[in-house]
Structures are given as structure tokens and as C-alpha cells.
Design an enzyme around this catalytic site. Structure first.
Site, PDB file in Angstrom:
ATOM      1  N   TRP A   1       0.396 -19.758 -40.888  1.00 57.82           N
ATOM      2  CA  TRP A   1       1.714 -19.501 -40.311  1.00 57.82           C
ATOM      3  C   TRP A   1       2.065 -20.482 -39.212  1.00 57.82           C
ATOM      4  CZ3 TRP A   1       4.590 -17.178 -43.459  1.00 57.82           C
ATOM      5  CH2 TRP A   1       4.048 -16.254 -44.361  1.00 57.82           C
TER       6      TRP A   1
ATOM      7  N   LYS B   1       4.608  -5.384 -40.359  1.00 65.61           N
ATOM      8  CA  LYS B   1       3.183  -5.138 -40.116  1.00 65.61           C
ATOM      9  C   LYS B   1       3.005  -3.875 -39.252  1.00 65.61           C
ATOM     10  CE  LYS B   1       2.702  -9.539 -41.515  1.00 65.61           C
ATOM     11  NZ  LYS B   1       2.125 -10.004 -42.780  1.00 65.61           N
TER      12      LYS B   1
ATOM     13  N   ASP C   1       4.255 -16.309 -31.903  1.00 67.87           N
ATOM     14  CA  ASP C   1       4.479 -15.501 -33.097  1.00 67.87           C
ATOM     15  C   ASP C   1       3.460 -14.364 -33.073  1.00 67.87           C
ATOM     16  OD1 ASP C   1       4.627 -14.384 -35.611  1.00 67.87           O
ATOM     17  OD2 ASP C   1       4.414 -16.263 -36.711  1.00 67.87           O
TER      18      ASP C   1
END
Length: 377
Positions: free
Chosen positions: A115, A213, A189
């Protein structure tokens, strides 16, 4: 005369919930889904679903404001930070961040997994357009993203507009628990670790996180941004990606993801009922410790991530014999354990144990792993 016995009213059965270790969209709290189910057709006696009412109505605005208030309380967000509930997931922020904050300057990026690599690649597109310079501080690619490069080896800029990193790499199971010690404004993030343990929001210029999540269903991204970072967007920044514009419009420049926003609020209620982030953090530590101990006590299973960076949210592991991977997955599903297949970039298995995954599910997984090892090890 009718002698037939009256039909019995069927009793409502509790929903059958199976242990789901999916990395995302992930397990949501059962209590949240049950409440949403109860309110689905008739929200607060309105005769309508919450997803059918106007986002401009006073009733929905109350839903939105309550969700923000709950999140501020759970994370102890300082007053000089704005909170946005936007669309596009965390990946859209890979573009929004340089468009808002690069402003002809220089930005530092640390890559520790898939990511953060995606984030810098997107930022480099704007570098090519002349909007600023993107500097790769360091990368964990050489060690297959199993560790974070030592900070003394980082190529840190003297004048970076911001420093970007990913706190938890979902695919590789690598987590950075303490913010990097740099002078630049930290942009992080936290898609797969937000609300999993207490953090000091004031250490960051901006926190962003996809919802799917620990917050709710996919389709929503939470942004927590310090006020002084607003108003710096490039003239090329699309209106819907402009943080200052979205703050002015209270996340409603266009129709927001109203149902996802509503469900996020229910998750915040649930978290509060569990005792808050500190309480859920202790449970998360227990779950992770149980699973890692099972792996470490075995010569059959392995986790390659450096001990101090092992994620408490995503636990990848491999089997000593990869030929048994298919058998493991087949038998785990027969045992009622779902979504344990590792990401294709890493292979093996992965158990994502987010907030809504109870300790009992992790114990069931551990029991299965031990039995499987006895049979095939």
C-alpha cells in the site's frame, strides 16, 4: 368443529455467524449488524430506511454529527483537527494528498509494503506533471517487506512538505507502532489499524483510513486533518478532492455514502460499549499474542516479519510444506473457518483479526492449526 391445533409462531433464530478472517471488506460486529437489520425498513419510526432519507435532512445531519462526535471522543481528536467522511476509499487519497499538500515543494515517502508502494507511485505521477518532488526515503523491498529499514539509513529531506507512510501493511502483516521521528508533517495511512489501539492524534498532520477494516462497510474513507494544512491545494486539484472545500461543505459537497456513514456511527457506539479504544486494544493484543505464540511454538508454521513490527491486525503465516496449502484451506473451511488464504503477493495464509473478530474465533483457529499440524506435520 375444527380440532386442528393452531400453528405455532416460528421463533426467531439467532444468526449463525462463522469465523471470518477476511482482510477486507472485513467482519463487522454482530450487534451492529443486528441493530442495522432491525432499523433497515423502519428507521426511528419513520417508515423509511435511513438509506432512503435525504442527506440534507435534519434527521440525517444528526446521524452524521453524532458519528463525528463519537469518533472524536474515541480517538481524543484535538479541536484543531477537522474530520471528514468521504468516498473513494483510502486509495483515492494517494492522489488527493499530493494535490492538496505538495504545492510545488518536496515530499518524503517510506515504503514498507504494497500500500505504501501504491501511494508513492501515484504521487510520482504528479511529480511528472511538475507539481513538486517526491523523495523515496527508504524501502523494505530488499527484505521482502518483512522489516522496516533502520532510520539512520533513511534519505530524509531537509524541507519536506510532508512525510508519508503506512502504519499497517495489510498484505505483509507489518506494522509501525510508533510514528517516525522526523521534522516533516506526518501523513499516515491507518486503514487497517485505526481504532485498534490508542494513538496520539496530535503527532500527525493527517490520518486517513478506509472504513472496511475497523470502521464499517466499504465505500467510506475517514480523514482527520489539522486545520493549518487546509487551503494549500493545487489549482489542478478536483473540487471533490480538495480538503478545504470538503470541510466547508461538511463532507457533503455531493451525496455522501450515507448508509456506510450511518453504519460507521453504529460501530463507534459498539466500540464505546466495549470500553473504548484502550479496552479493545487489550483484546487485540491478546488475540495477536495467542496466534503468534502458536506459530512460534511450531516448526510447521512460520511468520517472517521482524518481531517488533508484527501486525496485531493481519497475521500472515506459511506452512513448512506449501503443497499442503490447498489442503489447509479446504479443511479449515470444513471446520467453519473462512477467508484464510494469503494474498497472492505473499502466499501462504493470513488471518485478519480486526476489532470485530472475537477472541473465541482466534482460539478456534489456533485449535485447528494445532490439530492440522498433528495430522500433517
Amino acid at each position: 368443529m375444527n380440532t386442528q391445533a393452531p400453528a405455532e409462531t416460528p421463533t426467531k433464530k439467532a444468526p449463525h455467524r462463522v469465523p471470518n478472517f477476511c482482510a477486507g471488506p472485513a467482519t463487522m460486529p454482530t450487534a451492529v449488524l443486528e441493530r442495522a437489520q432491525e432499523e433497515l425498513l423502519d428507521w426511528q419510526g419513520s417508515g423509511m430506511s435511513v438509506m432512503e432519507i435525504s442527506h440534507r435532512s435534519k434527521d440525517y445531519i444528526a446521524v452524521a454529527q453524532k458519528a463525528e462526535t463519537k469518533l472524536r471522543s474515541l480517538m481524543d481528536i484535538p479541536d484543531n483537527y477537522k474530520v471528514l467522511f468521504l468516498q473513494g476509499g483510502a486509495s483515492l487519497q494517494f492522489s488527493a494528498i499530493p494535490l492538496n499538500l505538495l504545492n510545488g515543494g518536496r515530499a518524503d515517502y517510506l515504503t514498507t509494503g504494497t500500500w505504501s508502494v501504491k501511494a508513492i507511485k501515484e504521487a510520482q505521477r504528479y511529480e511528472k506533471l511538475g507539481l513538486g518532488d517526491i523523495n523515496l526515503v527508504a524501502t523494505g523491498k530488499d527484505n521482502k517487506f518483512t522489516d522496516v529499514p533502520t532510520q539512520s539509513d533513511w534519505n530524509i529531506s531537509d524541507d519536506a512538505a510532508y512525510f508519508h507512510y503506512c502504519a499497517n501493511e495489510t498484505i505483509h502483516g507489518l506494522q509501525i507502532f510508533e510514528p517516525p521521528q522526523v521534522d516533516a508533517t506526518l501523513i499516515v495511512d491507518m486503514s487497517s489499524c485505526i481504532l485498534s489501539q490508542p494513538i496520539d492524534v496530535s503527532k500527525f498532520g493527517m490520518i486517513y483510513a478506509g472504513a472496511q477494516k475497523n470502521i464499517g462497510p466499504a465505500g467510506l474513507v475517514i480523514i482527520i486533518i489539522r486545520e493549518d494544512l487546509l487551503g494549500q491545494a493545487s489549482e489542478w486539484c478536483p473540487m471533490l478532492l480538495n480538503y478545504e472545500h470538503q470541510v466547508e461543505k461538511e463532507s457533503m459537497s455531493n451525496t455522501p455514502a450515507t448508509y456506510s456513514w450511518y453504519l460507521a456511527g453504529l460501530v463507534f457506539d459498539w466500540l464505546e460499549e466495549q470500553g473504548g479504544v484502550a479496552a479493545i486494544g487489550k483484546i487485540n493484543q491478546q488475540k495477536a499474542a495467542l496466534l503468534y505464540q502458536t506459530i512460534d511454538d511450531s516448526s510447521f508454521y512460520n511468520n517472517p516479519v521482524a518481531l517488533k513490527h508484527r501486525s496485531i491486525m493481519n497475521v500472515p503465516f506459511t506452512l513448512a510444506d506449501s503443497n499442503l496449502d490447498k489442503v489447509f484451506l479446504e479443511q479449515s473451511e470444513k471446520a467453519g473457518l473462512f477467508n484464510l488464504k494469503g494474498h497472492r503477493d505473499v502466499g501462504g495464509m493470513r488471518a485478519s483479526i480486526y476489532n470485530a473478530v472475537p477472541l473465541e474465533w482466534v482460539q478456534l483457529l489456533v485449535n485447528f492449526m494445532k490439530d492440522f499440524e498433528k495430522q500433517y506435520g
